[in-house]
Write a protein that holds these residues in place. Structure first.
Motif, mmCIF file in Angstrom:
data_model
loop_
_atom_site.group_PDB
_atom_site.id
_atom_site.type_symbol
_atom_site.label_atom_id
_atom_site.label_comp_id
_atom_site.label_asym_id
_atom_site.label_seq_id
_atom_site.Cartn_x
_atom_site.Cartn_y
_atom_site.Cartn_z
ATOM 1 N N THR A 63 0.833 -1.204 0.000
ATOM 2 C CA THR A 63 0.000 0.000 0.000
ATOM 3 C C THR A 63 0.866 1.252 0.000
ATOM 4 O O THR A 63 0.587 2.232 -0.698
ATOM 5 N N ASP A 64 1.910 1.258 0.793
ATOM 6 C CA ASP A 64 2.909 2.320 0.822
ATOM 7 C C ASP A 64 4.204 1.729 1.351
ATOM 8 O O ASP A 64 4.253 0.557 1.730
ATOM 9 N N ALA A 65 5.259 2.537 1.363
ATOM 10 C CA ALA A 65 6.574 2.026 1.763
ATOM 11 C C ALA A 65 6.597 1.585 3.219
ATOM 12 O O ALA A 65 7.264 0.600 3.557
ATOM 13 N N GLU A 66 5.869 2.292 4.074
ATOM 14 C CA GLU A 66 5.853 1.900 5.485
ATOM 15 C C GLU A 66 5.183 0.539 5.662
ATOM 16 O O GLU A 66 5.672 -0.316 6.409
ATOM 17 N N THR A 67 4.075 0.330 4.966
ATOM 18 C CA THR A 67 3.386 -0.960 5.034
ATOM 19 C C THR A 67 4.280 -2.074 4.510
ATOM 20 O O THR A 67 4.369 -3.154 5.102
ATOM 21 N N ALA A 68 4.959 -1.818 3.400
ATOM 22 C CA ALA A 68 5.855 -2.825 2.827
ATOM 23 C C ALA A 68 6.993 -3.146 3.789
ATOM 24 O O ALA A 68 7.384 -4.313 3.943
ATOM 25 N N TYR A 94 9.980 -1.834 -7.130
ATOM 26 C CA TYR A 94 8.587 -1.398 -7.095
ATOM 27 C C TYR A 94 8.588 0.100 -6.824
ATOM 28 O O TYR A 94 9.468 0.614 -6.152
ATOM 29 N N SER A 95 7.602 0.807 -7.373
ATOM 30 C CA SER A 95 7.548 2.260 -7.196
ATOM 31 C C SER A 95 6.309 2.655 -6.409
ATOM 32 O O SER A 95 5.189 2.273 -6.758
ATOM 33 N N HIS A 96 6.519 3.410 -5.323
ATOM 34 C CA HIS A 96 5.412 3.925 -4.522
ATOM 35 C C HIS A 96 5.098 5.364 -4.933
ATOM 36 O O HIS A 96 5.951 6.078 -5.455
ATOM 37 N N ASP A 97 3.873 5.790 -4.667
ATOM 38 C CA ASP A 97 3.462 7.135 -5.048
ATOM 39 C C ASP A 97 4.148 8.204 -4.206
ATOM 40 O O ASP A 97 4.409 9.310 -4.673
ATOM 41 N N ALA A 98 4.427 7.890 -2.957
ATOM 42 C CA ALA A 98 5.031 8.877 -2.057
ATOM 43 C C ALA A 98 6.459 8.446 -1.714
ATOM 44 O O ALA A 98 7.297 8.307 -2.587
ATOM 45 N N ALA A 99 6.734 8.211 -0.442
ATOM 46 C CA ALA A 99 8.086 7.829 -0.013
ATOM 47 C C ALA A 99 8.496 6.490 -0.606
ATOM 48 O O ALA A 99 7.699 5.562 -0.669
ATOM 49 N N ASN A 100 9.746 6.419 -1.064
ATOM 50 C CA ASN A 100 10.269 5.181 -1.642
ATOM 51 C C ASN A 100 11.182 4.424 -0.701
ATOM 52 O O ASN A 100 11.807 3.444 -1.098
ATOM 53 N N GLY A 101 11.273 4.877 0.526
ATOM 54 C CA GLY A 101 12.085 4.178 1.514
ATOM 55 C C GLY A 101 11.503 4.347 2.899
ATOM 56 O O GLY A 101 10.863 5.362 3.199
ATOM 57 N N TYR A 102 11.698 3.340 3.738
ATOM 58 C CA TYR A 102 11.210 3.400 5.119
ATOM 59 C C TYR A 102 12.070 2.465 5.960
ATOM 60 O O TYR A 102 12.561 1.452 5.468
ATOM 61 N N ALA A 103 12.254 2.810 7.220
ATOM 62 C CA ALA A 103 13.040 1.966 8.122
ATOM 63 C C ALA A 103 12.559 2.167 9.545
ATOM 64 O O ALA A 103 11.975 3.202 9.887
ATOM 65 N N THR A 115 18.561 -5.896 16.287
ATOM 66 C CA THR A 115 17.409 -6.664 16.766
ATOM 67 C C THR A 115 16.823 -7.434 15.589
ATOM 68 O O THR A 115 16.838 -6.964 14.454
ATOM 69 N N TYR A 116 16.297 -8.608 15.848
ATOM 70 C CA TYR A 116 15.807 -9.472 14.772
ATOM 71 C C TYR A 116 14.489 -9.001 14.170
ATOM 72 O O TYR A 116 14.131 -9.372 13.064
ATOM 73 N N ASP A 117 13.726 -8.157 14.907
ATOM 74 C CA ASP A 117 12.403 -7.765 14.422
ATOM 75 C C ASP A 117 12.319 -6.316 13.958
ATOM 76 O O ASP A 117 11.346 -5.937 13.301
ATOM 77 N N ARG A 118 13.326 -5.471 14.268
ATOM 78 C CA ARG A 118 13.272 -4.057 13.878
ATOM 79 C C ARG A 118 14.501 -3.597 13.095
ATOM 80 O O ARG A 118 14.549 -2.446 12.656
ATOM 81 N N GLY A 119 15.460 -4.475 12.904
ATOM 82 C CA GLY A 119 16.638 -4.092 12.132
ATOM 83 C C GLY A 119 16.379 -4.205 10.645
ATOM 84 O O GLY A 119 17.095 -4.899 9.917
ATOM 85 N N ILE A 120 15.362 -3.498 10.174
ATOM 86 C CA ILE A 120 14.899 -3.613 8.786
ATOM 87 C C ILE A 120 14.859 -2.237 8.123
ATOM 88 O O ILE A 120 14.319 -1.282 8.690
ATOM 89 N N ALA A 121 15.427 -2.147 6.924
ATOM 90 C CA ALA A 121 15.307 -0.952 6.086
ATOM 91 C C ALA A 121 14.777 -1.392 4.729
ATOM 92 O O ALA A 121 15.154 -2.453 4.217
ATOM 93 N N TYR A 122 13.906 -0.573 4.133
ATOM 94 C CA TYR A 122 13.232 -0.934 2.880
ATOM 95 C C TYR A 122 13.411 0.201 1.879
ATOM 96 O O TYR A 122 13.173 1.370 2.203
ATOM 97 N N SER A 136 20.898 4.114 7.935
ATOM 98 C CA SER A 136 21.311 4.984 9.044
ATOM 99 C C SER A 136 20.191 5.189 10.049
ATOM 100 O O SER A 136 20.457 5.353 11.254
ATOM 101 N N HIS A 137 18.944 5.213 9.595
ATOM 102 C CA HIS A 137 17.815 5.317 10.524
ATOM 103 C C HIS A 137 17.854 4.202 11.564
ATOM 104 O O HIS A 137 17.576 4.426 12.746
ATOM 105 N N THR A 138 18.179 2.985 11.139
ATOM 106 C CA THR A 138 18.152 1.860 12.073
ATOM 107 C C THR A 138 19.210 2.009 13.162
ATOM 108 O O THR A 138 19.093 1.419 14.234
#
Length: 202
Positions: A63-68, A94-103, A115-122, A136-138
């Motif tokens: 739906t958006d980068a955060e959801t992905a 894949y191309s999103h309409d708004a932000a193309n990255g989230y972490a 951490t095994y559940d939050r060390g994720i960048a997309y 860097s956000h992580t």
């Protein structure tokens, strides 16, 4: 003190990464090189190693980068790869309409990297600057930990309209992200590593 924090770059099952100017290996190399040039202090105290793995993440909801990103985190939560590496960087063709990255953003009380559940960048864009930014956000990097440098550049953690480091000024929307960390981001990321070194692969 020596050792290194570890990042692995992977892609997705549904939209596997195709070379959009930067291959997965090139992205891993640029993330590692910039970190080691500017976050590491020369004594191998904050060294990073980034690599590529052929593991593929299954993302059903884009739906958006955060959801992905959240979908990727759920898929990776109990995987071996998230147990081995401090951060998993998921590159999605894949191309999103708004932000193309989230972490997930790491902090003192709510760590991400290591951490095994939050060390994720997309990320979905081939620009390695975005990959550097999201990884860097992580490690605790924030949007307001940046400056405007030069006529058309702002630093890695810069984001259009966000406040600059120690200032009330904001980043202009027409400027582009440059692959440099400023002192504010360096200090904050190093502080995160020191606070959570027991969770990282040091």
């Amino acid at each position: 003190m020596s050792g290194y924090t570890s990042v692995v770059v992977v892609t997705t099952e549904e939209h596997p990464w195709e070379n959009k100017g930067n291959s997965l290996s090139e992205i891993a190399n640029r993330v590692e090189d910039r970190w080691n040039a500017e976050i590491d202090n020369g004594d191998n105290e904050f060294t990073m190693r980034a690599t590529v793995d052929d593991y593929k993440v299954d993302i059903n909801d884009r739906t958006d980068a955060e959801t992905a990103k959240n979908e990727a985190a759920g898929y990776l939560e109990n995987s071996n790869i998230s147990m081995v590496y401090d951060v998993v960087l998921v590159m999605d063709d894949y191309s999103h309409d708004a932000a193309n990255g989230y972490a997930f953003v790491g902090s003192e009380n709510n760590p991400a990297a290591g951490t095994y559940d939050r060390g994720i960048a997309y990320c979905t864009k081939g620009d390695y600057h975005l990959a550097e930014h999201e990884v860097s956000h992580t490690y605790g990097g924030l949007h307001d930990h940046h400056d405007e440098w030069g006529s058309y550049h702002y630093t890695i953690m810069g984001n259009p309209g966000d406040k600059q480091c120690f200032e009330d000024n904001t980043t202009s929307s027409f400027r582009v992200r440059n692959n440099q960390y400023n002192n504010c981001a360096q200090q904050n990321i190093r502080s995160y590593v020191n606070e959570h070194r027991d969770k990282l692969n040091y």
